[in-house]
Design a protein around this motif. Structure first.
Motif, PDB file in Angstrom:
ATOM      1  N   SER A 273       0.324  -1.583  -0.086  1.00 44.45           N
ATOM      2  CA  SER A 273       0.339  -0.259  -0.211  1.00 44.45           C
ATOM      3  C   SER A 273       1.071   1.006  -0.385  1.00 44.45           C
ATOM      4  O   SER A 273       1.845   1.228   0.277  1.00 44.45           O
ATOM      5  N   ALA A 274       0.593   2.474  -0.465  1.00 43.30           N
ATOM      6  CA  ALA A 274       0.889   3.698  -0.343  1.00 43.30           C
ATOM      7  C   ALA A 274       0.272   4.829  -0.862  1.00 43.30           C
ATOM      8  O   ALA A 274      -1.006   4.636  -0.814  1.00 43.30           O
ATOM      9  N   ILE A 275       0.699   5.781   0.631  1.00 47.76           N
ATOM     10  CA  ILE A 275      -0.893   7.058   0.807  1.00 47.76           C
ATOM     11  C   ILE A 275      -0.354   8.243   0.038  1.00 47.76           C
ATOM     12  O   ILE A 275       0.831   8.304  -0.172  1.00 47.76           O
ATOM     13  N   VAL A 276      -1.019   8.973  -1.021  1.00 46.45           N
ATOM     14  CA  VAL A 276      -0.954  10.394  -1.406  1.00 46.45           C
ATOM     15  C   VAL A 276      -1.515  11.285  -0.102  1.00 46.45           C
ATOM     16  O   VAL A 276      -2.462  10.968  -0.517  1.00 46.45           O
ATOM     17  N   SER A 277      -0.414  11.968  -0.356  1.00 42.94           N
ATOM     18  CA  SER A 277      -0.539  13.018   0.901  1.00 42.94           C
ATOM     19  C   SER A 277       0.046  14.150   0.918  1.00 42.94           C
ATOM     20  O   SER A 277       0.747  14.315   0.086  1.00 42.94           O
ATOM     21  N   ILE A 278      -0.183  15.278   1.531  1.00 47.51           N
ATOM     22  CA  ILE A 278       0.111  16.876   1.940  1.00 47.51           C
ATOM     23  C   ILE A 278       0.189  16.609   3.228  1.00 47.51           C
ATOM     24  O   ILE A 278      -0.606  16.461   4.087  1.00 47.51           O
ATOM     25  N   VAL A 279       0.927  16.781   3.553  1.00 46.40           N
ATOM     26  CA  VAL A 279       2.053  18.002   5.261  1.00 46.40           C
ATOM     27  C   VAL A 279       2.627  18.308   5.636  1.00 46.40           C
ATOM     28  O   VAL A 279       2.679  18.911   4.779  1.00 46.40           O
ATOM     29  N   GLY A 280       2.334  19.677   6.411  1.00 42.47           N
ATOM     30  CA  GLY A 280       3.490  20.336   6.579  1.00 42.47           C
ATOM     31  C   GLY A 280       5.370  19.913   7.513  1.00 42.47           C
ATOM     32  O   GLY A 280       4.492  18.193   7.563  1.00 42.47           O
ATOM     33  N   ASP A 281       5.721  20.281   7.717  1.00 39.19           N
ATOM     34  CA  ASP A 281       7.441  19.906   8.082  1.00 39.19           C
ATOM     35  C   ASP A 281       7.165  20.315   9.984  1.00 39.19           C
ATOM     36  O   ASP A 281       7.783  19.804  10.498  1.00 39.19           O
ATOM     37  N   ASP A 282       5.955  20.469  10.038  1.00 41.79           N
ATOM     38  CA  ASP A 282       5.207  20.243  11.874  1.00 41.79           C
ATOM     39  C   ASP A 282       4.311  19.292  11.775  1.00 41.79           C
ATOM     40  O   ASP A 282       4.900  18.885  13.461  1.00 41.79           O
ATOM     41  N   LEU A 283       4.401  17.450  10.864  1.00 42.80           N
ATOM     42  CA  LEU A 283       3.955  16.959  12.537  1.00 42.80           C
ATOM     43  C   LEU A 283       5.364  16.422  12.168  1.00 42.80           C
ATOM     44  O   LEU A 283       6.231  15.846  11.207  1.00 42.80           O
ATOM     45  N   PRO A 284       5.142  15.327  13.530  1.00 41.25           N
ATOM     46  CA  PRO A 284       6.684  15.101  14.319  1.00 41.25           C
ATOM     47  C   PRO A 284       7.009  13.626  13.013  1.00 41.25           C
ATOM     48  O   PRO A 284       6.238  13.312  12.714  1.00 41.25           O
ATOM     49  N   GLN A 285       8.087  13.747  12.879  1.00 39.96           N
ATOM     50  CA  GLN A 285       8.441  12.378  12.353  1.00 39.96           C
ATOM     51  C   GLN A 285       8.126  11.660  12.469  1.00 39.96           C
ATOM     52  O   GLN A 285       7.664  10.251  11.527  1.00 39.96           O
ATOM     53  N   GLU A 286       8.125  11.370  13.717  1.00 42.58           N
ATOM     54  CA  GLU A 286       7.706  10.148  14.500  1.00 42.58           C
ATOM     55  C   GLU A 286       6.042   9.477  13.516  1.00 42.58           C
ATOM     56  O   GLU A 286       5.765   7.847  14.103  1.00 42.58           O
ATOM     57  N   TYR A 287       5.262  10.153  13.508  1.00 41.83           N
ATOM     58  CA  TYR A 287       4.114   9.741  13.040  1.00 41.83           C
ATOM     59  C   TYR A 287       4.081   9.146  11.775  1.00 41.83           C
ATOM     60  O   TYR A 287       3.985   8.158  11.383  1.00 41.83           O
ATOM     61  N   LEU A 288       4.852   9.955  10.628  1.00 42.69           N
ATOM     62  CA  LEU A 288       5.568   9.646   9.289  1.00 42.69           C
ATOM     63  C   LEU A 288       5.980   7.928   9.844  1.00 42.69           C
ATOM     64  O   LEU A 288       5.940   7.250   9.172  1.00 42.69           O
ATOM     65  N   ASP A 289       6.635   8.399  10.847  1.00 42.28           N
ATOM     66  CA  ASP A 289       7.843   5.936  11.065  1.00 42.28           C
ATOM     67  C   ASP A 289       6.762   5.567  11.585  1.00 42.28           C
ATOM     68  O   ASP A 289       7.266   4.084  11.181  1.00 42.28           O
ATOM     69  N   LEU A 290       5.701   5.829  12.499  1.00 44.43           N
ATOM     70  CA  LEU A 290       4.536   4.611  12.098  1.00 44.43           C
ATOM     71  C   LEU A 290       3.858   3.885  11.455  1.00 44.43           C
ATOM     72  O   LEU A 290       3.822   3.244  10.921  1.00 44.43           O
ATOM     73  N   LEU A 291       3.820   5.238  10.243  1.00 45.40           N
ATOM     74  CA  LEU A 291       3.457   4.796   9.251  1.00 45.40           C
ATOM     75  C   LEU A 291       4.139   3.673   8.308  1.00 45.40           C
ATOM     76  O   LEU A 291       3.706   2.185   7.532  1.00 45.40           O
TER      77      LEU A 291
ATOM     78  N   LEU B 266      -7.609  23.611   6.417  1.00 41.84           N
ATOM     79  CA  LEU B 266      -6.906  23.433   5.203  1.00 41.84           C
ATOM     80  C   LEU B 266      -5.268  23.058   5.106  1.00 41.84           C
ATOM     81  O   LEU B 266      -5.142  22.148   5.153  1.00 41.84           O
ATOM     82  N   ASN B 267      -5.247  23.657   5.329  1.00 40.98           N
ATOM     83  CA  ASN B 267      -3.199  24.814   5.427  1.00 40.98           C
ATOM     84  C   ASN B 267      -2.268  23.990   4.373  1.00 40.98           C
ATOM     85  O   ASN B 267      -3.909  24.766   3.306  1.00 40.98           O
ATOM     86  N   THR B 268      -1.990  22.978   4.215  1.00 42.08           N
ATOM     87  CA  THR B 268      -1.213  23.000   3.249  1.00 42.08           C
ATOM     88  C   THR B 268      -2.218  22.271   2.760  1.00 42.08           C
ATOM     89  O   THR B 268      -1.762  22.218   0.737  1.00 42.08           O
ATOM     90  N   LEU B 269      -2.938  21.494   2.634  1.00 42.08           N
ATOM     91  CA  LEU B 269      -4.429  20.734   1.525  1.00 42.08           C
ATOM     92  C   LEU B 269      -4.421  21.954   1.014  1.00 42.08           C
ATOM     93  O   LEU B 269      -4.793  21.158  -0.107  1.00 42.08           O
ATOM     94  N   ALA B 270      -4.942  22.989   1.352  1.00 48.29           N
ATOM     95  CA  ALA B 270      -5.417  23.653   0.284  1.00 48.29           C
ATOM     96  C   ALA B 270      -5.002  24.095  -1.467  1.00 48.29           C
ATOM     97  O   ALA B 270      -6.198  24.496  -2.067  1.00 48.29           O
ATOM     98  N   ASP B 271      -3.620  24.010  -1.024  1.00 44.98           N
ATOM     99  CA  ASP B 271      -3.168  23.721  -2.738  1.00 44.98           C
ATOM    100  C   ASP B 271      -2.344  22.493  -2.527  1.00 44.98           C
ATOM    101  O   ASP B 271      -1.231  22.313  -3.203  1.00 44.98           O
TER     102      ASP B 271
END
Ligand code: AMP
Length: 308
Positions: free
Chosen positions: A44-62, A101-106
Motif C-alpha cells: 500500500s501507498a499513501i498520497v497526501s500532503i503535510v507540513g514540516d510541523d508533523l512529527p517525524q514519529e508519525y510518518l515513521d509509524l506509518l 485545510l492549511n497545506t491541503l488547500a494547494d
C-alpha cells in the motif's frame, strides 16, 4: 501481492468525547485507511500532503507498517491539515469545531510511478478535484475505485463531487450524507439514486448501527459489533473504508459475495478503532485479535431458521 493506492489526509486531530479530550494527535483519513491496510497482505501507498510541523514519529509509524510514503509531500514551513471535533453524549452526533485545510488547500497529488498500476484505488475523504486528479494519473484501469466523502464536500464542492462519483465503482458514505446527496429519506431509494450517478456498489455506513451494501436489487447488512468500550468514533468510517478496500485489494475477484466479506472486514476493523482515542488502538493491533473478532461477527450474525 495486490496493490492499494490510498489518497487522503494525514492530519492533526483534536478530539473531545464524553470520556475525555486530546491535544493535537495523529489523524486523517489516509492514516486510518493505511493502518487498516497493514492488516492485509498487500502493498500500500499513501498520497497526501503535510507540513514540516508533523512529527517525524508519525510518518515513521506509518512507514514501519510497510506503507509507501513516497507520495506524501512535505511542505517546508507549511502547516498540516487540522481538524477538531466534539462528540455528543451518545457518540453518534459530532460537531466539527475547526477545519483548517492549511497545506491541503494547494494540494496537487502526485501518484508514485510504481503505484500507477494499483489494483484498488481508495479515494479517502478529500476535495473531489483531488480525487479526480488521482484517477486521471492511473496508467491502467484499476480493478476497483472506491470513494469516501462527507457532507463538507457536498456543501462546498457538490458539482465536482458529482463528476468524480461518475468514475468510481464503489462509494462509501454515511446515512445522513446519502440523504443529503439524493434528497431521499429512504436509504433504499437513496442507494438507487446513487447507483444512477455511477457507482455500481453503494455502502451506507450507519455508525454503531452497522452498514448496508447495495448492488442492483441486492442488499446486504452487516451489524456493528456491540462493544463494551467505546471511547472515540473518530476514524471509524475511514477504518471501515480501509478494511473494505484492503480486503478487496488482497483477493482476485470482485463479486457481490466478496463485497459482503469486505463489508465484514471493514466493520470488524472499525470495531477496534473506536476503543481508544485516535489511532491508538490501530497502531499495535494484532492479526490474532482481528481474526478472533471475525469469529465473534460470524456468531453474532448466524442463525438457523427453517424456511417453508
Ligand atoms: P471519520 O471519523 O472516519 O469520519 O474520519 C475522521 C478523520 O477525517 C479525522 O482524522 C480528520 O482528520 C479527517 N477529516 C475531517 N474533516 C475532513 C475533511 N473536510 N477533509 C478530509 N479529511 C477530514
Amino acid at each position: 501481492m495486490g496493490k492499494l493506492l490510498i489518497v487522503g489526509t494525514v492530519a492533526f486531530d483534536e478530539i473531545e468525547t464524553p470520556f475525555g479530550k486530546t491535544d493535537k494527535i495523529l489523524g486523517g483519513a489516509a492514516t486510518f485507511i493505511g493502518l487498516a491496510a497493514s492488516q492485509f497482505e498487500i502493498d500500500s501507498a499513501i498520497v497526501s500532503i503535510v507540513g514540516d510541523d508533523l512529527p517525524q514519529e508519525y510518518l515513521d509509524l506509518l512507514r514501519n507498517k510497510n506503507i509507501d510514503l513516497s507520495g506524501v509531500e512535505i511542505v517546508k514551513g507549511g502547516k498540516t491539515f487540522y481538524w477538531k471535533g466534539k462528540y455528543g453524549n451518545d457518540l453518534n452526533s459530532r460537531d466539527t469545531l475547526a477545519t483548517e485545510l492549511n497545506t491541503l488547500a494547494d494540494f496537487n497529488p502526485v501518484v508514485p510511478d510504481n503505484f500507477k498500476d494499483a489494483d484498488v484505488v481508495m479515494l479517502g475523504n478529500l476535495h473531489p478535484n483531488t480525487q479526480m486528479s488521482v484517477i486521471e494519473q492511473m496508467k491502467a484501469t484499476p480493478k476497483l475505485i472506491v470513494l469516501d466523502t462527507m457532507n463538507f464536500w457536498m456543501d462546498n464542492a457538490l458539482e465536482e463531487l458529482k463528476q468524480v462519483i461518475q468514475h468510481v465503482d464503489v462509494i462509501t458514505i454515511n446515512d445522513e450524507e446519502a440523504r443529503q446527496l439524493t434528497d431521499e429519506y429512504s436509504l433504499v431509494k437513496a442507494a438507487e439514486e446513487i447507483q444512477k450517478m455511477g457507482p455500481k456498489f453503494v455502502v451506507i455506513k450507519k455508525g454503531e448501527h452497522g452498514a448496508l451494501l447495495f448492488h442492483n436489487e441486492k442488499v446486504f447488512f452487516a451489524p456493528a459489533l456491540p462493544l463494551e468500550e467505546v471511547f472515540d468514533p473518530t476514524g471509524a468510517g475511514d477504518t471501515f473504508a480501509g478494511g473494505f478496500s484492503d480486503y478487496l485489494a488482497a483477493i482476485d475477484t470482485i463479486s457481490f459475495a466478496n463485497m459482503k466479506n469486505a463489508v465484514i472486514h471493514g466493520s470488524n476493523l472499525a470495531s477496534f478503532c473506536v476503543e481508544r482515542f485516535g489511532t491508538k488502538r490501530m497502531q499495535d493491533l494484532k492479526r490474532e485479535e482481528v481474526n478472533q473478532r471475525l469469529h465473534q461477527f460470524k456468531t453474532l450474525t448466524q442463525f438457523d431458521i427453517e424456511l417453508k
